[in-house]
Scaffold this active site. Sequence first.
Site, PDB file in Angstrom:
ATOM      1  N   TYR A 164      -6.354   6.175  -5.761  1.00 36.06           N
ATOM      2  CA  TYR A 164      -6.900   7.128  -6.746  1.00 36.06           C
ATOM      3  C   TYR A 164      -7.292   6.397  -8.037  1.00 36.06           C
ATOM      4  O   TYR A 164      -7.285   5.177  -8.086  1.00 36.06           O
ATOM      5  CB  TYR A 164      -5.900   8.271  -6.960  1.00 36.06           C
ATOM      6  CG  TYR A 164      -5.682   9.046  -5.675  1.00 36.06           C
ATOM      7  CD1 TYR A 164      -6.731   9.771  -5.094  1.00 36.06           C
ATOM      8  CD2 TYR A 164      -4.477   8.995  -4.992  1.00 36.06           C
ATOM      9  CE1 TYR A 164      -6.557  10.445  -3.889  1.00 36.06           C
ATOM     10  CE2 TYR A 164      -4.299   9.672  -3.787  1.00 36.06           C
ATOM     11  CZ  TYR A 164      -5.348  10.391  -3.246  1.00 36.06           C
ATOM     12  OH  TYR A 164      -5.180  11.046  -2.052  1.00 36.06           O
ATOM     13  N   ARG A 211       4.183   5.407 -10.071  1.00 37.72           N
ATOM     14  CA  ARG A 211       4.155   5.067  -8.646  1.00 37.72           C
ATOM     15  C   ARG A 211       3.039   4.073  -8.373  1.00 37.72           C
ATOM     16  O   ARG A 211       1.892   4.286  -8.786  1.00 37.72           O
ATOM     17  CB  ARG A 211       3.933   6.320  -7.800  1.00 37.72           C
ATOM     18  CG  ARG A 211       4.258   6.076  -6.321  1.00 37.72           C
ATOM     19  CD  ARG A 211       4.236   7.358  -5.521  1.00 37.72           C
ATOM     20  NE  ARG A 211       5.123   7.291  -4.378  1.00 37.72           N
ATOM     21  CZ  ARG A 211       4.810   7.722  -3.158  1.00 37.72           C
ATOM     22  NH1 ARG A 211       3.630   8.265  -2.921  1.00 37.72           N
ATOM     23  NH2 ARG A 211       5.687   7.643  -2.173  1.00 37.72           N
ATOM     24  N   GLN A 259       4.180  14.911 -10.752  1.00 38.97           N
ATOM     25  CA  GLN A 259       3.331  13.733 -10.578  1.00 38.97           C
ATOM     26  C   GLN A 259       1.952  13.990 -11.182  1.00 38.97           C
ATOM     27  O   GLN A 259       1.247  14.926 -10.790  1.00 38.97           O
ATOM     28  CB  GLN A 259       3.200  13.338  -9.099  1.00 38.97           C
ATOM     29  CG  GLN A 259       2.707  11.890  -8.998  1.00 38.97           C
ATOM     30  CD  GLN A 259       2.295  11.458  -7.620  1.00 38.97           C
ATOM     31  OE1 GLN A 259       1.650  12.221  -6.898  1.00 38.97           O
ATOM     32  NE2 GLN A 259       2.632  10.246  -7.239  1.00 38.97           N
ATOM     33  N   GLY A 266       9.452  11.241   2.313  1.00 40.35           N
ATOM     34  CA  GLY A 266       8.345  12.181   2.285  1.00 40.35           C
ATOM     35  C   GLY A 266       8.419  13.161   3.429  1.00 40.35           C
ATOM     36  O   GLY A 266       9.039  14.227   3.321  1.00 40.35           O
TER      37      GLY A 266
HETATM   38  C1  8OZ Z   1      -2.348  13.348   1.472  1.00 41.65           C
HETATM   39  C2  8OZ Z   1      -3.397  14.232   1.346  1.00 41.65           C
HETATM   40  C3  8OZ Z   1      -3.976  14.418   0.134  1.00 41.65           C
HETATM   41  C4  8OZ Z   1      -3.522  13.726  -0.975  1.00 41.65           C
HETATM   42  C5  8OZ Z   1      -1.604  10.655  -1.943  1.00 41.65           C
HETATM   43  C6  8OZ Z   1      -1.869  12.663  -3.218  1.00 41.65           C
HETATM   44  O1  8OZ Z   1      -1.848  10.022  -0.921  1.00 41.65           O
HETATM   45  C7  8OZ Z   1      -1.985  12.079  -2.032  1.00 41.65           C
HETATM   46  C8  8OZ Z   1      -2.474  12.819  -0.852  1.00 41.65           C
HETATM   47  C9  8OZ Z   1      -1.892  12.655   0.391  1.00 41.65           C
HETATM   48  O2  8OZ Z   1      -1.048  10.119  -2.891  1.00 41.65           O
END
Ligand code: 8OZ
Length: 366
Positions: free
Chosen positions: A183, A230, A102, A320
């Site tokens: 993000y 995603r 990813q 998950g």
């Molecule tokens: C939990 C803690 C830190 C990062 C995401 C990459 O939520 C994460 C993530 C999840 O997609």
Amino acid sequence: MTTLFDPIRIGDIDLASRIVMAPLTRDRAGAGQVPTELMARYYAQRADPERGAGLIVTEASQVCPEGQGYLDTPGIFNAAQVTGWRRVTQAVHARGGRIVVQLWHVGRISHASLQPGGQPPVSSTARLANAKTFLGSGFTPVSAPRALRSEEIPGIVAHYRQAALMAMEAGFDGVEVHAANGYLIEQFLRDSINDRSDGYGGSIDHRCRLLREVMSAVAGTIGGGRTGVRLSPVTPSNDAGLDSRPQALYEHAVAQIAPLQLAYVHVVEGATGGARDHAPFDYAALRRHFDGAWVVNNGYTRAMAMEAVASGAADLVSFGKPFIANPDLGRRLREDAALNVLHMSTLYGGGAAGYTDYPCLDTARA
Ligand code: 8OZ
């Protein structure tokens, strides 16, 4: 009738089942954000085509130093990291498994202490997120970001392209672009965050531009058949407020990338790790824009997953937390066996405890 346990070809990748291990951040990379032997063991434990996942999606991995937002997450931007990842892909392939990495850029969900030169993290906006990051000393509020200048964006796209090339060098079967969970790419998609007035902000089409450019760069470099994405249309994760028109936004986003003939679209339904009915959204309407494999996620039980595949609502289902606690989740789903209990205190950081020591059925019954 199709079942969760039937094989499927997604793009250029052949899978033994429709059971997917979802991307899971575990914060156990070594110095230099390099994947370790322990990580190879963890993924290999979940790689058996019968007992584990048909497809493993790795934990999110930063495509450049600025893309990191949490302590000890792995990178995929230099030779040492490629060498580390090669250990992982070899261990998974030795068990007959399939694995994609990813690709991640956290944008504003970071802390200056993790950024090169202690600089502010970069985003679509200069507005601070009301979110926390994991720094080892515990969870800490994220730092105020700096808005990327338009002329810096080709450099961001280039990081994803380069990371996709490195993924091929490391022996991955493909990549999944992380465009979810608040993000960087989602910070551009949603008008609740993106406050730009250049060609990457404003209209839905402009806000989809970074996603479109990243997906074309990656698919154009390694092939659409080895590329997935995603999305999480309504998740509130990481202070991602709901877009003013989520249905129109995400339908446009999927329609725009559909011509790239991607291997799959992976959708988090509802609030990531939370309520599936967090906000109204018509996922079936979203799917009508895409011909490839449709992967669904979020709180699926065995019964829900079987029904989703049998009815054709989804081609694959990702799990998950159940995969953290059950290395042999595939077998347990097949046999309708009980699942191990997840330990929350060992999710992030640390070593083998709560990582590679969850028992399989054979061990548990012995
Ligand atoms: C939990 C803690 C830190 C990062 C995401 C990459 O939520 C994460 C993530 C999840 O997609």
